[in-house]
Design an enzyme around this catalytic site. Structure first.
Site, PDB file in Angstrom:
ATOM      1  N   HIS A   1      40.654  50.485  48.031  1.00  0.00           N
ATOM      2  CA  HIS A   1      41.773  50.331  47.095  1.00  0.00           C
ATOM      3  C   HIS A   1      41.356  50.816  45.713  1.00  0.00           C
ATOM      4  O   HIS A   1      41.977  50.485  44.718  1.00  0.00           O
ATOM      5  CB  HIS A   1      42.213  48.881  46.992  1.00  0.00           C
ATOM      6  CG  HIS A   1      42.377  48.188  48.307  1.00  0.00           C
ATOM      7  ND1 HIS A   1      41.399  47.392  48.848  1.00  0.00           N
ATOM      8  CD2 HIS A   1      43.395  48.212  49.187  1.00  0.00           C
ATOM      9  CE1 HIS A   1      41.846  46.921  50.018  1.00  0.00           C
ATOM     10  NE2 HIS A   1      43.028  47.406  50.238  1.00  0.00           N
TER      11      HIS A   1
ATOM     12  N   ASP B   1      43.589  46.903  42.378  1.00  0.00           N
ATOM     13  CA  ASP B   1      44.169  47.927  43.222  1.00  0.00           C
ATOM     14  C   ASP B   1      45.564  48.367  42.788  1.00  0.00           C
ATOM     15  O   ASP B   1      46.257  49.057  43.513  1.00  0.00           O
ATOM     16  CB  ASP B   1      44.166  47.487  44.695  1.00  0.00           C
ATOM     17  CG  ASP B   1      44.681  46.075  44.861  1.00  0.00           C
ATOM     18  OD1 ASP B   1      45.341  45.594  43.927  1.00  0.00           O
ATOM     19  OD2 ASP B   1      44.432  45.487  45.914  1.00  0.00           O
TER      20      ASP B   1
ATOM     21  N   HIS C   1      49.553  44.890  41.257  1.00  0.00           N
ATOM     22  CA  HIS C   1      49.892  43.603  40.673  1.00  0.00           C
ATOM     23  C   HIS C   1      51.318  43.578  40.129  1.00  0.00           C
ATOM     24  O   HIS C   1      52.059  42.597  40.318  1.00  0.00           O
ATOM     25  CB  HIS C   1      48.900  43.244  39.570  1.00  0.00           C
ATOM     26  CG  HIS C   1      49.096  41.855  39.035  1.00  0.00           C
ATOM     27  ND1 HIS C   1      48.873  40.735  39.807  1.00  0.00           N
ATOM     28  CD2 HIS C   1      49.551  41.401  37.849  1.00  0.00           C
ATOM     29  CE1 HIS C   1      49.158  39.651  39.090  1.00  0.00           C
ATOM     30  NE2 HIS C   1      49.565  40.030  37.905  1.00  0.00           N
ATOM     31  N   GLY C   2      51.719  44.658  39.462  1.00  0.00           N
ATOM     32  CA  GLY C   2      53.071  44.700  38.911  1.00  0.00           C
ATOM     33  C   GLY C   2      54.114  44.616  40.015  1.00  0.00           C
ATOM     34  O   GLY C   2      55.072  43.836  39.932  1.00  0.00           O
TER      35      GLY C   2
ATOM     36  N   GLY D   1      53.760  43.392  43.005  1.00  0.00           N
ATOM     37  CA  GLY D   1      53.714  42.084  43.653  1.00  0.00           C
ATOM     38  C   GLY D   1      54.426  41.022  42.829  1.00  0.00           C
ATOM     39  O   GLY D   1      55.201  40.222  43.364  1.00  0.00           O
TER      40      GLY D   1
ATOM     41  N   SER E   1      47.616  36.890  44.120  1.00  0.00           N
ATOM     42  CA  SER E   1      48.402  36.271  43.057  1.00  0.00           C
ATOM     43  C   SER E   1      49.677  35.669  43.625  1.00  0.00           C
ATOM     44  O   SER E   1      50.127  34.613  43.177  1.00  0.00           O
ATOM     45  CB  SER E   1      48.724  37.290  41.967  1.00  0.00           C
ATOM     46  OG  SER E   1      49.628  38.255  42.443  1.00  0.00           O
TER      47      SER E   1
ATOM     48  N   GLY F   1      42.343  29.176  43.463  1.00  0.00           N
ATOM     49  CA  GLY F   1      41.817  30.436  42.950  1.00  0.00           C
ATOM     50  C   GLY F   1      40.356  30.358  42.550  1.00  0.00           C
ATOM     51  O   GLY F   1      39.691  31.381  42.388  1.00  0.00           O
TER      52      GLY F   1
ATOM     53  N   ARG G   1      43.813  36.674  40.412  1.00  0.00           N
ATOM     54  CA  ARG G   1      42.867  37.489  41.171  1.00  0.00           C
ATOM     55  C   ARG G   1      41.482  36.886  41.044  1.00  0.00           C
ATOM     56  O   ARG G   1      40.624  37.407  40.348  1.00  0.00           O
ATOM     57  CB  ARG G   1      42.790  38.878  40.562  1.00  0.00           C
ATOM     58  CG  ARG G   1      43.704  39.803  41.237  1.00  0.00           C
ATOM     59  CD  ARG G   1      43.873  41.070  40.482  1.00  0.00           C
ATOM     60  NE  ARG G   1      45.162  41.551  40.872  1.00  0.00           N
ATOM     61  CZ  ARG G   1      45.384  42.091  42.064  1.00  0.00           C
ATOM     62  NH1 ARG G   1      44.418  42.280  42.914  1.00  0.00           N
ATOM     63  NH2 ARG G   1      46.581  42.471  42.380  1.00  0.00           N
TER      64      ARG G   1
END
Lengths: 547, 547
Positions: free
Chosen positions: B217, B397, B400-401, B403, B444, B485, B542
């Site tokens: 990734h 990777d 995030h945006g 997701g 996340s 986490g 993360r």
């Protein structure tokens, strides 16, 4: 981009060796290709397929029980030489005759065709099957001029199954031709590909665009358009293929959705969803569809869709078991390893070392001059390699520079060796000609080789090389080139330089001029003629497909 | 570049549907993944594998007799949600327990781990196996922190064969752990990859360079160097793997030479020639080597080499027959189609429609406020999507945006639906939390979902939402996020904003401030805290791999 290589000129050969090392259960390496490693019954029709390298799984990936008996591999994007096709096919022959299958490209047509002639002259029944599935490459009324793409796999799979079932050569040929007649492919490209070792791509597609019907070596397609969503592309591909449905098409089709190299399998799966929906809507049933990489073009981005409209017999052969590196269908069961046949033993071993006919000192001296000529030619072509490749990439597949450099270098080495071993003028020229044809690959390699071979037949290993013999040699070369390549003056081929050369040589020698001076003057004429051909493309020998 | 798609957010799901449509003999689609279409005996251990999409053939390509029983597929490069892992595994369970196999990435560790907990709470014996083969991702003394790459295939193949042989869950786990302990991979990348629909690549490698040990990734590797010839690369890869040989390593190794997506098979064949020579020189025997695409990363250019040092048992399982879309070994023979089990019937059907507990008018009013909060959050995260993705691409990777936008949008829709159906505050918040976890994917997504679920447990569907309950909800969310986490204040995660928020909320409500005002003031505190964290990365959640 091709990143994993040692030397560009060794790429195809190393790839083939590596492939054979991974799959010893299925294949074994022979010079120029692979044979099945598994036993085949005596009398079975041998299905021998092939073409240039860079298209894996085509063609070595399809050798094994239920599919092909052997595959011939040329250099990257270059047809294998006539000799290699002949030798691989002769090794694969089991007494039942041979079907030679290949895509309909000029070089392959030439080399597989010449190999077939030679095999026939040795008493072997051979049929040739150029696949013509790419609907973008010629109009409907010119189907015989169409190129072969992923349809190769459908046609050869069906032919291989027919041969495996024990059908005669006549019957296998009939089935294979029926499959080809009912097979259509259509594709799009999002990006070009880069030859191993090349600094830039052989051809490219502008960003955000797709080349519609672009050939797998970058041959011109039928247009460009902005990239569309997968569902629209599916509709486009299916619609165009349905417009080309052959006569008597039923509702069951073998389907291949093929990735060209750098198109992700998951992308093909997305596209498949829409293709399947389009097929359902059209009332068609996809029979055992193949979705993945089946005929690639190095790292080209894009995909093609292939339909073979089935009848009962074709469907049975399409579904029959096969066991190859790239495709396994059903269960083939255990197959014993193959044993070497007598034909193979005859092809191997030291008996094939050339022995030159006895030569006179004069002819030996002429042979040294010819060998020197080959060396200068090789040096000039090495220097022009990049230029020729660059120009060819605009009109053809960009391999012309590599092919000419490789062929002339091989010719120079062979001629030098023959001359050093005492060969006369005819043998030195023939040695160079054969090496050129064998190593250059492609259409131009075959044409140069056969042209030079025709010239050699005008010379002798004992008599002196007179001005008359030089003229005759040049005339025979020209005739051979025009016959094989189908080109005439004005077609912007090699002929446009060679014909004035021969005419000048005839005139000079008839006027009593000596061979050396006549040659020099005629070479100048030829150079001027070439210059005069305003946009002379480097298609020296890239003639139209034969037939 | 990914060209064949309809909508980026639908890519993974459409690819999976297309895949299932092509291989009905082997697999059938279930929500979130695929199950074997072929019957498996009752009591057989179920091997369930999975991870993000974009890695085909990993993981759906390995479902079939002799290999995996099911595969769970997240969105592109995103872990599947806990619920999807749970549901797919529950469907695959045949009474013999479940082995959950996945690569050792934080999101997968979290979601497969949480699914295992839930399955155990339902009385099913489950073992988890995070594969840790990538030697470039952590030092030798930290093997448990290493990522899983193409070694997945060796470990899961061996585990699948052990399960197929009828071994107990204890024994299958033992075999699988032995395989993982003896598996090492090392790779290089020549180019990055582009997420479907993204304008530019997620990560890149400078021209002419190769990223050594670069993750699939784009996770940082261990260096960069100019591209070397294939023979040198083979020597490098083999040498590094041999340096990492496990204790008790013998001379027989399972080998996978894996292409990452846009690396040509013929290139891998060229490389294989040199790898095989290096192996011979080292006195090692490559057992049934696999050379091709086995774990890819969209259109990434590069390759990896995997060794599994075999003992007799591992070798037998490595060589055992299997029949999957991506790998066929030997002859599996005819297998009957599967029938739907009782467990499956329980998971499907309309009975799973949510029915909300009866709620008081006050709690329903609070529920509407919560649903409105989710809607504003979703709008804000949609706006921030590109920025979050861009920043994440430098550290992670790059998903995030996507997701966060996907998760919050799903949460807003679910909360709105629950509220409209009359649900109270606790149920509306729980509905949003579950939807977030299920749809966001990744680490996340799981952390946000579980954190919000913990908050929901402090609320009620009947009692009013008092300031004390709001404080308790926030405290429970913080505790849950930190526990799951593994992050503490100062780790530059979500906790750095959430902890000050909770502290402020506590102080304000203890001082008698009302819920709404306390929330507003605490939100300001949290915003300031986030600003103060100078280079706050978007690694909200993360965290380090668990365990």
């Amino acid at each position: 981009m091709t990143h994993l290589l040692d030397a560009p000129e060794a790429f195809a050969e190393q790839a083939l060796q590596g492939f054979c090392a991974i799959h010893p259960r299925l294949v074994r390496a022979v010079p120029g290709g692979v044979l099945r490693a598994t036993a085949t019954p005596a009398g079975k029709v041998a299905v021998v397929i092939g073409g240039g390298s860079g298209h894996y799984p085509a063609f070595a990936g399809y050798v094994g029980p239920g599919f092909a008996d052997a595959a011939v591999a040329g250099d990257v994007f270059a047809s294998p030489s006539t000799r290699l096709v002949h030798d691989v096919a002769a090794r694969a022959h089991r007494g039942g005759g041979i079907l030679l299958g290949f895509g309909n490209y000029a070089g392959d047509v030439l080399n597989f065709g010449a190999a077939a002639e030679r095999l026939r002259s040795e008493g072997i029944d051979v049929r040739v099957l150029p696949v013509t599935d790419d609907i973008a490459s010629a109009a409907t009324h010119e189907i015989a001029r169409r190129r072969g793409v992923a349809g190769d796999v459908a046609v050869f799979k069906i032919a291989g199954a027919a041969a495996e079932a024990g059908l005669s050569l006549d019957a296998v040929e009939l089935v294979a031709r029926a499959a080809n007649d009912r097979t259509r492919s259509f594709g799009v490209a999002f990006g070009g590909c880069t030859l191993p070792g090349a600094a830039g791509p052989l051809f490219a597609v502008p960003g955000g665009q797709m080349g519609i019907g672009l050939g797998i070596h970058g041959e011109p397609g039928i247009g460009e358009s902005p990239i569309v969503p997968a569902s629209e592309l599916a509709a486009l591909l299916v619609r165009r293929l349905l417009e080309e449905a052959p006569e008597g098409a039923g509702s069951r089709v073998a389907v291949i959705l093929n990735g060209l190299g750098s198109t992700k399998q998951e992308e093909l799966f997305v596209l498949w969803g829409s293709v399947a929906a389009e097929l359902r809507e059209a009332g068609l049933t996809a029979v055992a569809p193949l979705v993945g990489e089946y005929v690639t073009s190095l790292d080209m981005e894009g995909c093609s869709l292939t339909f073979t409209w089935l009848d009962d017999a074709l469907e049975a052969f399409w579904l029959a078991p096969c066991d190859t590196a790239a495709l396994r269908i059903g269960a083939v069961g255990e197959v014993a390893p193959a044993e070497e046949t007598e034909a193979e033993r005859g092809l191997a071993g030291p008996s094939s070392l050339p022995l030159w006919p006895a030569a006179s000192p004069q002819s030996q001296a002429s042979g040294r001059i010819i060998a020197g000529g080959f060396a200068r030619l090789a040096a000039a072509l090495k220097e022009a390699e990049a230029d020729l490749g660059r120009i060819d990439a605009q009109a053809g597949d960009g391999d012309h520079g590599q092919g000419m450099a490789r062929g002339s270098a091989a010719a120079a080495a062979a001629a030098q060796a023959a001359s050093k071993a005492g060969a006369g003028a005819a043998s030195v020229l023939a040695a160079g000609a054969n090496a050129w044809a064998d190593r250059a690959g492609g259409t131009s390699g075959a044409i140069w080789g056969l042209g030079l071979l025709a010239a050699a037949r005008a010379l002798s290993d004992t008599a002196s090389v007179t001005a008359d013999r030089v003229r005759l040699a040049a005339e025979q070369a020209l005739e051979s080139v025009m016959t094989i390549g189908g080109a005439k003056p004005g077609d912007k081929t090699l002929v446009d330089a060679l014909a004035p050369f021969v005419a000048s040589l005839s005139a000079e020698t008839s006027a009593g001029c000596g061979a050396a001076l006549a040659w020099r003057r005629s070479a100048e004429v030829a150079a001027n003629a070439a210059e005069a051909t305003a946009q002379l493309r480097p298609r020296l020998g890239r003639a139209r497909p034969l037939g």
